[in-house]
Design an enzyme around this catalytic site. Sequence first.
Site, PDB file in Angstrom:
ATOM      1  N   ARG A  49      -4.418   0.700  -3.616  1.00  0.00           N
ATOM      2  CA  ARG A  49      -3.144   0.906  -2.931  1.00  0.00           C
ATOM      3  C   ARG A  49      -3.344   1.635  -1.595  1.00  0.00           C
ATOM      4  O   ARG A  49      -2.430   2.291  -1.093  1.00  0.00           O
ATOM      5  CB  ARG A  49      -2.192   1.715  -3.821  1.00  0.00           C
ATOM      6  CG  ARG A  49      -1.859   1.095  -5.181  1.00  0.00           C
ATOM      7  CD  ARG A  49      -0.829  -0.009  -5.098  1.00  0.00           C
ATOM      8  NE  ARG A  49       0.453   0.440  -4.562  1.00  0.00           N
ATOM      9  CZ  ARG A  49       1.437  -0.385  -4.184  1.00  0.00           C
ATOM     10  NH1 ARG A  49       1.285  -1.711  -4.289  1.00  0.00           N
ATOM     11  NH2 ARG A  49       2.572   0.080  -3.696  1.00  0.00           N
ATOM     12  N   TYR A  51       0.818  -1.224   0.000  1.00  0.00           N
ATOM     13  CA  TYR A  51       0.000   0.000   0.000  1.00  0.00           C
ATOM     14  C   TYR A  51       0.853   1.277   0.000  1.00  0.00           C
ATOM     15  O   TYR A  51       1.946   1.298   0.564  1.00  0.00           O
ATOM     16  CB  TYR A  51      -0.956  -0.004   1.211  1.00  0.00           C
ATOM     17  CG  TYR A  51      -1.814  -1.256   1.216  1.00  0.00           C
ATOM     18  CD1 TYR A  51      -2.877  -1.377   0.333  1.00  0.00           C
ATOM     19  CD2 TYR A  51      -1.499  -2.333   2.042  1.00  0.00           C
ATOM     20  CE1 TYR A  51      -3.633  -2.546   0.280  1.00  0.00           C
ATOM     21  CE2 TYR A  51      -2.251  -3.501   2.008  1.00  0.00           C
ATOM     22  CZ  TYR A  51      -3.316  -3.604   1.118  1.00  0.00           C
ATOM     23  OH  TYR A  51      -4.042  -4.756   1.055  1.00  0.00           O
ATOM     24  N   ASP A  52       0.308   2.314  -0.635  1.00  0.00           N
ATOM     25  CA  ASP A  52       0.978   3.615  -0.648  1.00  0.00           C
ATOM     26  C   ASP A  52       0.423   4.547   0.411  1.00  0.00           C
ATOM     27  O   ASP A  52       1.097   5.471   0.857  1.00  0.00           O
ATOM     28  CB  ASP A  52       0.757   4.306  -2.012  1.00  0.00           C
ATOM     29  CG  ASP A  52       1.302   3.483  -3.149  1.00  0.00           C
ATOM     30  OD1 ASP A  52       2.318   2.782  -2.938  1.00  0.00           O
ATOM     31  OD2 ASP A  52       0.695   3.508  -4.250  1.00  0.00           O
ATOM     32  N   THR A  53      -0.847   4.322   0.743  1.00  0.00           N
ATOM     33  CA  THR A  53      -1.547   5.235   1.654  1.00  0.00           C
ATOM     34  C   THR A  53      -2.202   4.449   2.774  1.00  0.00           C
ATOM     35  O   THR A  53      -2.820   3.412   2.521  1.00  0.00           O
ATOM     36  CB  THR A  53      -2.632   6.028   0.893  1.00  0.00           C
ATOM     37  OG1 THR A  53      -2.015   6.730  -0.186  1.00  0.00           O
ATOM     38  CG2 THR A  53      -3.340   7.012   1.814  1.00  0.00           C
TER      39      THR A  53
END
Lengths: 296, 296
Positions: A239, A19-21
């Site tokens: 993400r 994940y990015d967030t």
Amino acid sequence: MSPQKLETNSDLQSFVDRYDTFLFDCDGVIWRGSTIVDGVPEALDMLRSLGKRLIFVTNNSNTSRKDYVKKFAKLGITAAVEEIFSSAYATAVYLSDVAKFGTTNKSAYVIGGNGIRTELEDVGIKTLGREHTVPIDLSSLAEVEPNPEVGAVVFGIDYDVSYRKLAHAHVNLVHNEGCLFIATNDDRTLPGGKYMYPGCGSLLSSLKSSSQKTPMVMGKPNKPMLDCVMRKYDLDAARTCMIGDRLDTDVQFGISGGLATLCVLTGVADEQSVLNPTSPQATYYTSSLGNLAQLA
Amino acid sequence: MSPQKLETNSDLQSFVDRYDTFLFDCDGVIWRGSTIVDGVPEALDMLRSLGKRLIFVTNNSNTSRKDYVKKFAKLGITAAVEEIFSSAYATAVYLSDVAKFGTTNKSAYVIGGNGIRTELEDVGIKTLGREHTVPIDLSSLAEVEPNPEVGAVVFGIDYDVSYRKLAHAHVNLVHNEGCLFIATNDDRTLPGGKYMYPGCGSLLSSLKSSSQKTPMVMGKPNKPMLDCVMRKYDLDAARTCMIGDRLDTDVQFGISGGLATLCVLTGVADEQSVLNPTSPQATYYTSSLGNLAQLA
């Protein structure tokens, strides 16, 4: 699919990579009451060092984001105003960006605390009702009339709620064509130490009953706040992961938005409830957000 | 059986002969707003001269019976305190005679106006909560604790309602074993001139929602107030008639108690709604209570 337990460093690492967030609920995840959860500052630092985006999501509408930053600082966590997303701020974003209050010059009649008023005023929306705390009597009720300037009634927890405020909100909702009705959250009760007390959703029942109108509820587990977050930061749902301690609000909130979810066990939910197949099903669970500090 | 229209003197005379006691709703029957209905003083005098018992029944809990007598006097009608039965007085009678508050030394936590407090105190019941109008904040909420002295939460329309009052009522209802929950009425809205405003029943929704408790509702169309009236005056249901202008409250109230009912057309109901077979069916209807003055 049953929630996956994150235990080993390898579990945790592949979770973080995916994940990015990360969206965080605060109470029960970051802190409990006024105590920080062990390892959380290090875990957050680690995520930041990897360039992850952190967003703190709260149903609290009584505290402005600026004051929330101060609360974080007091607990030893650095957070920026832009990283905080409250139901009050979501309401301001909605009225400004979706309902276009800036261009229509409409005002909001607010039942709620300074947190809501500050957020609305910060995006240029005039708020009414602050001074309507004086008692009223039957003979002067007729002075309470709809105000054509009011384009929305905004309702949050209000420790200074009054009959006069309810009467103003009521006549505007009933008689102003197209008047929006927005509640920051519909929590039935709120914790206040040893006991639970009436929450925003319970106060709101009065106005729902008298006006026979149904509000749009911004806060968790309802979808409008998540829509606001996703739109504001242009997030990719695939993400993004929602992290919380409650299945019925936080995990349900993530599920409604098509996000992955991580349930931590430092708050309301325990392992048994997480694994109960009739509860909202988290994607992952782990004993504490602090576990991520192991990756630092 | 379709409601019987009382038109001729002979209709009206046999109606009067049939009953010993008449219960009256006031607004829409005796007066409209602040104007007496034509012929009503003469009609009431005629009934009194025949030795009939008159009882005025009101959901208004904000005015004490003594103040109600003054309102009658101002409109040119002599009435005694004993002839007036309000939902506030019914609550006092219930707590005193049925719940035996006198012998248990329990107090009532009151959300409501002076009308309720006066009636309760007049039968020797201590009332709490009057001073709880000061705003509160989250940090001092924990000071609001259940009070073991509180044996009932009494709820009526309160133009000075506050979060603090709701919080006190809530913790007492939830944590005091056996605490009674009584509402004077559950009217959703109340008329205040040109507009309708939130009524007792709407304010009450807050406390029902937060406590998840269901109150006993005294006032029309609910049965407790009628039970109180019947017991208090030892009335014979077969010789008692309820007179009102609303089918859903007044006529329904009479029907629930097994009384005959007379619907007058000087208030809410019109002939069409009286004759609508899906409405509560009155025993009789007539254009105005003033018609009875023809018999004087």
